[in-house]
Scaffold this active site. Structure first.
Site, PDB file in Angstrom:
ATOM      1  N   SER A 169      43.106  51.650  39.899  1.00 21.93           N
ATOM      2  CA  SER A 169      42.178  50.943  39.014  1.00 21.93           C
ATOM      3  C   SER A 169      42.929  50.023  38.065  1.00 21.93           C
ATOM      4  O   SER A 169      42.311  49.228  37.376  1.00 21.93           O
ATOM      5  CB  SER A 169      41.319  51.932  38.236  1.00 21.93           C
ATOM      6  OG  SER A 169      42.122  52.935  37.686  1.00 21.93           O
TER       7      SER A 169
ATOM      8  N   HIS B   9      38.924  49.118  45.565  1.00 17.29           N
ATOM      9  CA  HIS B   9      38.658  49.937  44.374  1.00 17.29           C
ATOM     10  C   HIS B   9      37.222  50.452  44.382  1.00 17.29           C
ATOM     11  O   HIS B   9      36.272  49.686  44.233  1.00 17.29           O
ATOM     12  CB  HIS B   9      38.940  49.107  43.104  1.00 17.29           C
ATOM     13  CG  HIS B   9      38.822  49.900  41.851  1.00 17.29           C
ATOM     14  ND1 HIS B   9      38.322  49.399  40.676  1.00 17.29           N
ATOM     15  CD2 HIS B   9      39.145  51.201  41.588  1.00 17.29           C
ATOM     16  CE1 HIS B   9      38.338  50.335  39.749  1.00 17.29           C
ATOM     17  NE2 HIS B   9      38.821  51.441  40.283  1.00 17.29           N
TER      18      HIS B   9
ATOM     19  N   GLU C 190      35.373  46.971  44.893  1.00 20.96           N
ATOM     20  CA  GLU C 190      36.087  45.721  44.605  1.00 20.96           C
ATOM     21  C   GLU C 190      37.163  45.563  45.676  1.00 20.96           C
ATOM     22  O   GLU C 190      37.938  46.504  45.922  1.00 20.96           O
ATOM     23  CB  GLU C 190      36.747  45.777  43.225  1.00 20.96           C
ATOM     24  CG  GLU C 190      35.747  45.779  42.078  1.00 20.96           C
ATOM     25  CD  GLU C 190      36.418  45.942  40.710  1.00 20.96           C
ATOM     26  OE1 GLU C 190      36.067  45.190  39.795  1.00 20.96           O
ATOM     27  OE2 GLU C 190      37.281  46.835  40.546  1.00 20.96           O
TER      28      GLU C 190
ATOM     29  N   ASN D  78      36.696  47.038  35.362  1.00 17.35           N
ATOM     30  CA  ASN D  78      37.411  47.589  34.203  1.00 17.35           C
ATOM     31  C   ASN D  78      37.745  46.532  33.160  1.00 17.35           C
ATOM     32  O   ASN D  78      37.865  46.842  31.975  1.00 17.35           O
ATOM     33  CB  ASN D  78      38.667  48.346  34.648  1.00 17.35           C
ATOM     34  CG  ASN D  78      38.313  49.728  35.163  1.00 17.35           C
ATOM     35  OD1 ASN D  78      37.277  50.283  34.810  1.00 17.35           O
ATOM     36  ND2 ASN D  78      39.154  50.280  36.006  1.00 17.35           N
TER      37      ASN D  78
END
Ligand code: CAA
Length: 294
Positions: A119, A140, A152, A190
């Protein structure tokens, strides 16, 4: 060459979820953990998830048995050598990833594609641990993997566009919505999520509102499934603290800096749901109670 057989390295929370969705999508899956106990624990959690789907009438017993039959656990990395795509979901530490990728690079054929579920670590840096930077991407997933629809798909400046397209197609076959992004720490989710949850801790620290009121505000005012502090407990305070530090290091922006309260809670071992305490006390997991933190 298309992706027909997949390998998953790491069968913890994320790895087991990834292995489950790949098997549900019809792929034979080899899943590797470091010990027989961890292999068994990971496979048991998949069996529990599949049993829940059968109980709810969302999966037939025959389909469950077929899915389970497609999953093979192992402790031996050599068993991954026939996989066309290997997805890594091990501990978020670069030295451990370096060791894994360089040994897989010698074991697997040149045609195999490597993907990391990191991540926050750099996909470009991980690709340098191998002789196949053109066949290296990020994939991800989000927790809980069987439920969250997004993945992702991360390309580096060295990823071969054909490999990237193949992985995008694979993500679609898993029933996920794939978004395209590049190798910048935090990618899309994130990058946006971490400053938001860190701000929720700052709002608490500054005495603007209580834990419950912060969570209710975002749940009831913005329709989020979980408030930011509940989400922090769910993701793990240690994990979030670790990601925030990497993001701060990359961008040198204040909004990524972990607030002192978060650091103190991590130091105290209050890592959220998994340790029984975070912003809430989970002595009764069905009824989390807000902690007194001042
Ligand atoms: N595994 C499999 N299925 C699960 C599950 C799990 N761990 N947890 C919940 N589910 C399923 C339930 O069985 C249920 O299925 P049905 O609808 O078929 O009955 C469904 O999900 C909803 O669960 P619940 O009714 O128990 O609870 P809920 O409605 O509160 O949903 C939730 C739970 C899906 C976790 C929801 O609260 C949610 O979406 N929360 C936000 C999660 C989130 O933001 N995740 C991303 C975190 S960030 C990240 O992962 C990346 C990173 O790099 C840090």
């Amino acid at each position: 060459m298309s992706i027909e057989k997949v390998g998953v390295v790491g069968c913890g929370l994320m790895g087991s979820g990834i292995a489950q969705v790949a098997a549900q999508a019809g792929y034979p899956v080899v899943v590797r953990e470091v010990s027989a106990q961890l292999v068994e624990k990971g496979l048991k959690s998949i069996e529990k998830n599949l049993a829940r789907l059968v109980e709810k009438g969302n999966l037939s017993s025959a389909d469950r048995d077929e899915i389970r039959g497609r999953l093979r656990g192992t402790t031996n990395v050599e068993d991954l050598k026939e996989c066309d795509l290997i997805m890594e979901a091990i501990i978020e530490q670069l030295p451990a990833k370096r060791e894994l990728w360089s040994s897989l690079d010698t074991i697997c054929p040149k045609s195999a594609i490597f993907a990391s579920n990191t991540s926050s670590l750099s996909i470009t840096e991980m690709a340098t641990f191998t002789q196949r930077p053109d066949r290296f991407v990020g994939l991800h997933f989000f927790n809980p993997v069987p439920v969250m629809k997004l993945v992702e798909v991360i390309r580096t400046i060295g990823t071969d566009p054909k490999v990237y397209d193949e992985v995008l197609t694979f993500a679609g076959k898993l029933g996920k919505t794939a978004v395209r992004t590049t190798d910048r720490t935090g990618f899309i989710v994130n990058r946006l999520l971490v400053p938001y949850i860190l701000d929720a801790v700052r709002v608490l620290e500054e005495g603007v509102a209580s834990i419950e009121d912060i969570d209710n505000s975002m749940k009831l005012g913005c329709g989020h499934p979980m408030g930011p502090l509940t989400l922090l407990d769910f993701v793990g305070l240690d994990t979030t603290y670790y990601i925030a530090n990497i993001m701060f290091d990359e961008f040198k922006e204040k909004r990524f800096a972990p607030p002192p309260l978060l650091k103190r809670m991590v130091l105290a071992g209050w890592h959220g749901r998994k340790t029984g305490r975070g912003f809430y006390d989970y002595a009764d997991p069905a009824k989390p109670r807000p902690m007194h933190l001042s």
